[in-house]
Motif scaffolding. Structure first.
Motif, PDB file in Angstrom:
ATOM      1  N   TRP A  83       0.851  -1.197   0.000  1.00 40.35           N
ATOM      2  CA  TRP A  83       0.000   0.000   0.000  1.00 40.35           C
ATOM      3  C   TRP A  83       0.884   1.243   0.000  1.00 40.35           C
ATOM      4  N   ASP A  84       0.595   2.210  -0.877  1.00 38.54           N
ATOM      5  CA  ASP A  84       1.473   3.388  -0.970  1.00 38.54           C
ATOM      6  C   ASP A  84       0.938   4.568  -0.158  1.00 38.54           C
ATOM      7  N   GLU A  85       0.065   4.302   0.785  1.00 40.13           N
ATOM      8  CA  GLU A  85      -0.476   5.302   1.720  1.00 40.13           C
ATOM      9  C   GLU A  85      -1.401   6.295   1.051  1.00 40.13           C
ATOM     10  N   THR A  86      -1.952   5.922  -0.123  1.00 48.80           N
ATOM     11  CA  THR A  86      -2.988   6.768  -0.706  1.00 48.80           C
ATOM     12  C   THR A  86      -4.311   6.015  -0.649  1.00 48.80           C
ATOM     13  N   GLY A  87      -5.363   6.760  -0.466  1.00 50.32           N
ATOM     14  CA  GLY A  87      -6.702   6.177  -0.447  1.00 50.32           C
ATOM     15  C   GLY A  87      -7.703   7.307  -0.527  1.00 50.32           C
TER      16      GLY A  87
END
Ligand code: DGJ
Length: 688
Positions: A83-87
């Motif tokens: 997960w690249d810490e975007t959402g």
């Protein structure tokens, strides 16, 4: 972190897995559920193997199947996605969206998972966007969309629709205690073999009556694959799919992206019977541009009457007979264009045949429209006969697999829609054919699979099936945008290209070339389990049928065609006066019920193989609470046949049209068989 996406009746809840492995499905159902939590038992497995991830790359785990295979080109295969810490999520009161990013540990690939729902229907849509973020070229031997981790294991019961030409949409159930079930097409189009839709339930719960059923479908019109993976002992069964990973390899140059086809899922707490309702509703409110009558007229199509022998005078006489019956659009099928006397020649030469139509189509169009009908034409724009002006001028426009000899099927090749100049030529040809605005119906056919897809020397040539499907969708969208008055009937030798992407760009689909009424009823029974009546084109043709030779009454043939969008394909010039007048009466009856048929709730009673079978269309309050039942019987039916309508309001009184019989919601009604001994149409209207 957790996100909830709401549908009309269910909630799809996802959260981030430990160790930033990506999204997991916590819960999908009507009531609130427990969040997923990591279980033990990781011996001989990595954590990702036991985590029900929405999207998995080969290289992240080994035991269960992966959705993505990345070839970095330097003998490095696979990806480790985190997960690249975007959402990003949104909820506008109806539509809920979520986009979550993941990155490969090499930094060469970014993955964005998209999820979308709406409160106006029950379908969850998911797709993925893959972007090459590195300096080199990536190839993707598999690039499915996000998967569905269904809480129904161990094992699964899977309902499929399968068949072949003239036997499409035959239901078949697979009991899968363990292992992987793979369905798909390598033919460059959806195929007659499998429909890209499954219903999945627990093995110990017949039809999902106790624990509910999940429906999963793929919105894609090219080669495809759906895999159902029941790992031994696992409580989740994984359903995943997308573009076929055997015949297609995607290439992503630096900065390039690929957006996967959408996969769609629906949950029905009532079990498989509830899935059909939910799919139909979605296809009506989201995919159809309208469910009104303007794009589902009563068709006369000349194919079965005249074949390739299309000449103005007999077509004019057929048109006169059709208009007397009450037909709304007269469609000239294959055979109208230059040099087309059989399937051996002329495909590609889309101008009216000067021999058959020395002054063009104008007089026939005049004749048809003068009788108050619309005029329509058949086209097959994706193909070309070697014996055609088009092929002689552009032999390089067809798909080629290197030096392999070209294969003809039905004496034709397929145009390479992956080439802009070919696609542009097809677009312009369609514009030219439709320049006469009196042409307001197009039957779009495709009569062969794409066996030789490819383009020598082009690094993107291995993704021909994606390019072809995208090209086909672009052409269909162009028709809708530039010719909104034109109704488009999608056909591929019958039901060879029916999927949720085609249903988003066409108005009706030709379900099968088998119009034999008993066979057709079985095909329609399967079709209606996933696809709605308002797209199901169905014609009355002559007896005996070429395939199905069991005799039935004229009324039976009409009642089969009334189950969807009714048309006539019979040779009306061979009908006597009594048949024509009966035909007109039956079309009149269809007119009275067709809105109910197109948008009512469909309930199938039994199976067409039984002595009595019926399809019920319940209108609910929006349609005056009317219900109609189309009833079909075999010679061995009992003398007294009772059916219990299931869409009536319990306790409310309904009158059976044309009789003094009153039926109370919840009770049965005896079928009077007043229409004929083998078919009847029962219309129930509320009293008072
Ligand atoms: C196949 C279609 O399914 C038929 O209805 C007809 O249009 C023929 N092709 C014409 O070639």
């Amino acid at each position: 972190m957790s996100w909830t996406l709401a549908t009309a009746e269910s909630r799809y809840v996802v959260s981030l897995a430990p160790e930033r492995l990506g999204l997991v499905l916590d819960h999908w159902g009507t009531a609130d559920g427990e969040p997923w939590s990591p279980a033990g038992g990781e011996h001989f497995e990595v954590r990702a193997d036991v985590t029900p991830l929405e999207y998995v790359a080969l290289g992240t785990r080994q035991v269960r199947s992966a959705d993505l295979v990345v070839d970095h080109g330097n003998s490095l295969v696979g990806a480790r996605l985190v997960w690249d810490e975007t959402g990003e999520s949104s909820d506008d009161g109806d539509r809920c969206t979520l986009a979550v990013g993941e990155l490969d540990s090499t930094g060469a690939l970014r993955v964005t998972l998209h999820l979308e729902t709406a409160r106006s229907h029950d379908v969850v849509s998911k797709w993925v966007e893959l972007t090459n973020t590195g300096p080199g070229t990536l190839t993707l031997p598999r690039a499915f969309g996000p998967a569905w981790e269904l809480p129904i294991g161990p094992g699964a019961r899977v309902d499929t629709l399968s068949g072949r030409w003239s036997r499409e949409f035959t239901p078949a159930t697979v009991d899968l205690p363990v292992g992987e079930l793979s369905l798909g097409s390598r033919q460059g189009l959806t195929s007659h073999t499998y429909a890209p839709v499954v219903a999945v339930t627990r093995r110990d719960d017949v039809d999902g009556a106790e624990h509910g059923a999940f429906g999963i479908a793929l919105a894609w019109s090219g080669s495809w694959r759906l895999g159902i993976d029941a790992a031994p002992g696992a409580d989740r069964v994984r359903v995943a799919g997308g573009v076929d990973d055997e015949s297609c390899v995607l290439t992503l140059g630096p900065g390039e992206s690929f957006t996967s086809p959408k996969t769609l899922g629906v949950y029905a707490p009532q079990g498989t019977a509830g899935l059909a309702d939910r799919w139909h509703h979605y296809q009506r409110v989201v995919l159809a541009r309208s469910t009104g009558l303007e794009h589902r007229p009563i068709v006369y199509n000349s194919w079965y009457a005249t074949g390739f022998d299309v000449r103005p005078e007999p077509q004019g006489r057929l048109a006169a007979a059709a208009s007397e019956l009450g037909v709304e659009v007269f469609v000239v099928d294959d055979g109208w264009f230059t040099g087309r006397t059989s399937d051996r020649s002329a495909l590609g030469d889309w101008t009216p045949d000067p021999v058959k139509f020395p002054v063009g189509l104008g007089p026939l169009i005049e004749e048809v429209t003068g009788r108050g009908m619309r005029f329509g034409l058949w086209v097959e724009p994706e193909c070309v006969n070697p014996d055609s002006h088009l092929y002689r001028a552009h032999p390089d426009w067809v798909y080629r697999a290197g030096d392999r000899p070209l294969v003809t099927i039905r004496h034709q090749y397929v145009l390479d829609l992956g080439r802009e100049e070919v696609l542009g030529w097809v677009e312009d040809t369609l514009r030219r054919v439709l320049a006469d605005r009196r042409i307001s119906y197009l039957k779009w056919d495709m009569n062969r699979p794409i066996s030789d897809g490819g383009r020598p020397g082009d690094p993107y040539g291995r993704q021909w099936s994606v390019q072809h499907a995208q090209g086909y969708h672009r052409l269909m969208r162009m028709l809708r945008a530039e010719f909104p008055q034109v109704t488009v009937e999608a056909c591929a030798s019958g039901g060879g290209r029916v999927d949720l992407a085609v249903l988003g760009v066409s108005d009706v689909v030709w379900t099968s070339d088998d119009t034999g009424p008993r066979d057709r009823l079985a095909i329609q029974h399967g079709f209606l389990s996933a696809y709605p009546a308002h797209v199901m084109s169905s014609w009355v043709t002559d007896e005996p049928d070429r395939v199905d030779r069991e005799p039935v009454s004229l009324e039976f043939r009409f009642v089969v065609a009334m189950a969807g969008v009714l048309g006539i394909g019979a040779d009306l010039l061979a009908w006597d006066a009594a048949e024509r007048s009966r035909g007109a009466e039956l079309i009149g009856l269809y007119r009275e019920i067709r809105t109910l048929v197109h948008v009512g709730r469909v309930v199938r009673h039994g199976s067409p193989a039984e002595p009595v079978y019926a399809v019920e269309y319940g209108g609910g309050p929006d349609l005056g609470d009317r219900t109609c039942l189309l009833v079909y019987a075999r010679a061995d039916r009992p003398d007294h046949v009772w059916l219990t309508p299931r869409t009536l309001q319990a306790g409310r009184a309904y009158r059976l049209r044309g009789t003094a019989t009153v039926v109370i919601g919840g009770a049965g009604v005896e079928v009077p068989f007043t229409l004929s001994g083998d078919a009847d149409v029962l219309v129930l209207e509320p009293v008072g």
